[in-house]
Design a protein around this motif. Structure first.
Motif, short mmCIF file in Angstrom:
data_model
loop_
_atom_site.label_atom_id
_atom_site.label_comp_id
_atom_site.label_asym_id
_atom_site.label_seq_id
_atom_site.Cartn_x
_atom_site.Cartn_y
_atom_site.Cartn_z
N ARG A 199 -29.87 -55.77 39.89
CA ARG A 199 -28.71 -56.11 40.72
C ARG A 199 -28.66 -57.59 41.06
O ARG A 199 -27.58 -58.16 41.24
CB ARG A 199 -28.72 -55.27 41.99
N ALA A 200 -29.85 -58.21 41.21
CA ALA A 200 -29.91 -59.65 41.51
C ALA A 200 -30.76 -60.30 40.42
O ALA A 200 -31.93 -60.61 40.62
CB ALA A 200 -30.51 -59.88 42.89
N ALA B 217 -36.63 -70.59 50.35
CA ALA B 217 -35.46 -71.29 50.89
C ALA B 217 -34.38 -71.47 49.84
O ALA B 217 -33.19 -71.33 50.12
CB ALA B 217 -35.89 -72.64 51.46
N LEU B 218 -34.79 -71.79 48.61
CA LEU B 218 -33.80 -71.96 47.54
C LEU B 218 -33.13 -70.64 47.22
O LEU B 218 -31.90 -70.58 47.01
CB LEU B 218 -34.49 -72.53 46.30
N TRP B 219 -33.90 -69.55 47.19
CA TRP B 219 -33.31 -68.24 46.92
C TRP B 219 -32.32 -67.85 48.02
O TRP B 219 -31.24 -67.31 47.72
CB TRP B 219 -34.40 -67.18 46.78
N ALA C 126 -28.70 -66.94 46.80
CA ALA C 126 -28.32 -65.53 46.86
C ALA C 126 -27.59 -65.15 48.13
O ALA C 126 -26.80 -64.19 48.15
CB ALA C 126 -29.56 -64.65 46.70
N GLN C 127 -27.85 -65.88 49.22
CA GLN C 127 -27.28 -65.52 50.51
C GLN C 127 -26.35 -66.58 51.09
O GLN C 127 -25.79 -66.38 52.16
CB GLN C 127 -28.41 -65.23 51.49
N GLY C 128 -26.23 -67.69 50.40
CA GLY C 128 -25.32 -68.73 50.86
C GLY C 128 -25.82 -69.54 52.02
O GLY C 128 -25.03 -70.27 52.66
#
Length: 593
Positions: free
Chosen positions: A124-125, A559-561, A565-567
């Motif tokens: 999914r991700a 932090a990058l993810w 992924a979460q904006g």
């Protein structure tokens, strides 16, 4: 472990995997032989090296297990008193591996690419980490950095040795390393490295980075981006019903430390296909305008630090005291520099003080110099200078600069044909930078009382001189200069303030200055007190003075993810003041949240 060999697939995005020069070798790895720790777990990783049932002819599975173990040992601090989660849970991660040899356009020799795809891949991700090896290590050289973070989270990880590694070619036996990691005769199968012409000396050992005639460092970015394309293709092989896998539906994060950090920054600057979603670079070996390249400061340190170490500034530096040979060689180096007119002072203490002040004037911080002491104690500066001089000069099988060459050694340090059992250990054990693992540096210029000085003076003159070889070497160095990331690509840098191998003042600091001037989304965490080698925290005095750096790289990936992924916003630049301690708790590390 089960394996098969099949041709690479053709897909809509990867219709031209023309850089592969071997079939793809696919292997299956279950809980007892998993992707992350080869079934060893934390205790096994820090234990004795994996034994070969038949030392002269280990199986591919034995070689792989030992290569993963030694890659962990070379990067991570795995001592029993380290916190259990310093590098993640290390729970078994079953899945598949896909390995091949690849070649960048216009070069002579190959590099390895290897994709690990966990059974619990997050469909999914979709996530793919691209991880070039640190230093000159082999293809598993980033497993403690990328694998430890990505595999437990359901990300696929693709590695590359970026044309370094320990696929040494042995002239005496005419053997190199096959795709499965075992030794093979030249001509019998594709080898990781085979010199274009015979090396000088019956017992000579060929090292790809030194003897390929390629300026491998100039191609680090291309190696990294080819690995990304290979990873996408292997995801399609693993999950054909869900193809295509492209940068539009799969987040691709490039992450590496040391030379691997430099490689991902090079990839960020040349990502014309817009493969990458983000980049995390730890302690990067990157050369940009306003900085200093590794060859410059490594040859400087090799000449000056042995003398400077006698100064009281190093009294509390780990590795700088209690070694009579280091003290004697330091005194001899002071005398050499004094006789050459490079160093003032009528007494040894004055000379040591002046050597320290000279290095400070060249831009070395006090913290970087203190942690650089161990590099002198381990003869690392000379090792790096010898290897990189040959790499930048691009002489191939011709004699290496300044009278050096590599050879197998016996127990007395004399050249001798390596035994089959010693050769079998090179690929899993060696770090890709001789000396070590039965391969030594032969210095034909050495002369007492300062044995290494003649060769080191020659190596330094290749940077400061004007002859044809010096110009060729400097042109090789210039070809490695990095650029800025493409517009809009988020990049996070993590660097130890006390890094003595890749000082931040020479690498990440000028890189950050250029990125800020260009208004690019690049952030940096500067960690103090942190030096270059997490694995050195197991040595006396290190864990009491320094904290590990890789956990901050993992936090930067978090932090990058969150951003991708979460904006969430990218984190701000930070000066992190950690507190050394045993074990290194989150409270002591003060990891950014």
């Amino acid at each position: 472990m089960r394996f098969s060999v099949r041709a690479a697939p053709a897909t809509e995005f990867n219709a031209q995997l023309d850089f592969l020069v071997s079939p793809v070798r696919e292997t299956r790895h279950d809980a007892g032989d998993d992707l992350l720790t080869a079934g060893l777990g934390r205790a096994g990783l820090r234990g004795a090296p994996v034994a070969f049932i038949h030392p002269a002819q280990p199986t591919p599975g034995e070689v792989r297990r030992r290569a993963i173990q030694m890659s962990w040992k070379g990067i991570a601090w795995l001592q029993a008193h380290a916190a259990a989660d310093t590098y993640g849970t290390l729970a078994p991660v079953p899945g598949r591996e896909y390995g091949a040899f690849a070649r960048a356009p216009g070069v002579h020799d190959t590099h390895r690419v290897l994709a690990q795809i966990p059974d619990h891949f997050d469909h999914r991700a979709r996530c793919l980490l691209v991880a070039p090896a640190s230093g000159s290590r082999g293809v598993y050289g980033a497993i403690a950095v990328a694998g430890a973070w990505g595999l437990p989270r359901g990300c696929a990880v693709v590695y590359t040795d970026k044309a370094g590694g320990s696929g040494y070619f042995d002239s005496a036996s005419n053997t190199g390393v096959a795709l499965d990691g075992t030794r093979a005769q030249a001509g019998s199968t594709p080898l990781e490295f085979e010199p274009g012409s015979p090396l000088a000396g019956r017992d000579a050992v060929g090292v790809k980075q030194a003897h390929s005639a390629d300026n491998t460092e100039a191609d680090w970015g291309r190696h990294t981006l080819q690995a990304a394309r290979f990873g996408l293709a292997m995801l399609e092989r693993a999950f054909p019903a869900e193809a295509p896998f492209t940068p539009h539906n799969t987040r691709i994060i490039a992450v590496g430390i040391s030379n691997g950090g430099g490689a991902v920054l090079q990839a960020a600057a040349s990502d014309d296909l817009r493969l990458l979603s983000g980049v995390v670079a730890g302690e990067p070996n990157i050369h940009v305008e306003g900085g200093r390249p590794l060859y410059d400061y490594a040859t400087e340190a090799a000449l000056w630090l042995p003398c400077a170490l006698l100064d009281p500034h190093f009294d509390s530096a780990p590795g700088a005291r209690g070694n009579a040979l280091l003290t004697a060689s330091g005194a001899a180096r002071c005398a050499t520099l004094k006789a050459q007119g490079r160093l003032a002072g009528s007494s040894l203490p004055e000379q040591a003080r002046n050597a320290w002040e000279y290095l400070r004037a060249q831009g070395w911080s006090e913290g970087a110099l203190r942690s650089a002491a161990i590099c002198t104690a381990f003869d690392l500066w000379r090792s790096v200078a010898v290897l990189y001089a040959a790499a930048y000069a691009r002489g191939g099988s011709a004699p290496m600069p300044c009278g050096y060459h590599y050879a197998a050694l016996d127990g007395h340090g004399q050249p001798t044909p390596a035994t089959a059992s010693v050769r079998a250990q090179w690929w899993p054990d060696a770090a890709g930078v001789p000396p070590g693992n039965g391969v030594g540096i032969i210095d034909t210029r050495q002369s007492p009382p300062d044995l290494h000085a003649p060769g080191l003076v020659c190596l330094r003159a290749l940077w400061t001189g004007a002859d044809a070889l010096a110009q060729r070497l400097r042109a090789g160095v210039a070809a490695t200069r990095g650029g800025m990331p493409r517009a809009g690509l988020p990049v996070l840098l993590v660097h130890g303030a006390e890094d003595g191998l890749i000082p931040a003042a020479f690498s990440s600091a000028p890189y950050m200055a250029a990125a800020r001037a260009a208004g690019l989304p690049v952030r940096e965490w500067r960690v103090s007190p942190a030096q270059h080698f997490d694995a050195f925290l197991a040595l006396p005095g290190f864990a009491q003075q320094y904290v590990p750096l890789v956990p901050y790289v993992h936090a930067a990936l978090d932090a990058l993810w969150a951003h991708l992924a979460q904006g969430k916003a990218l984190p701000d630049d930070a000066e992190i003041r950690a507190v050394p301690g045993l074990p290194p708790t989150p409270a002591n590390l003060r990891l950014p949240q």
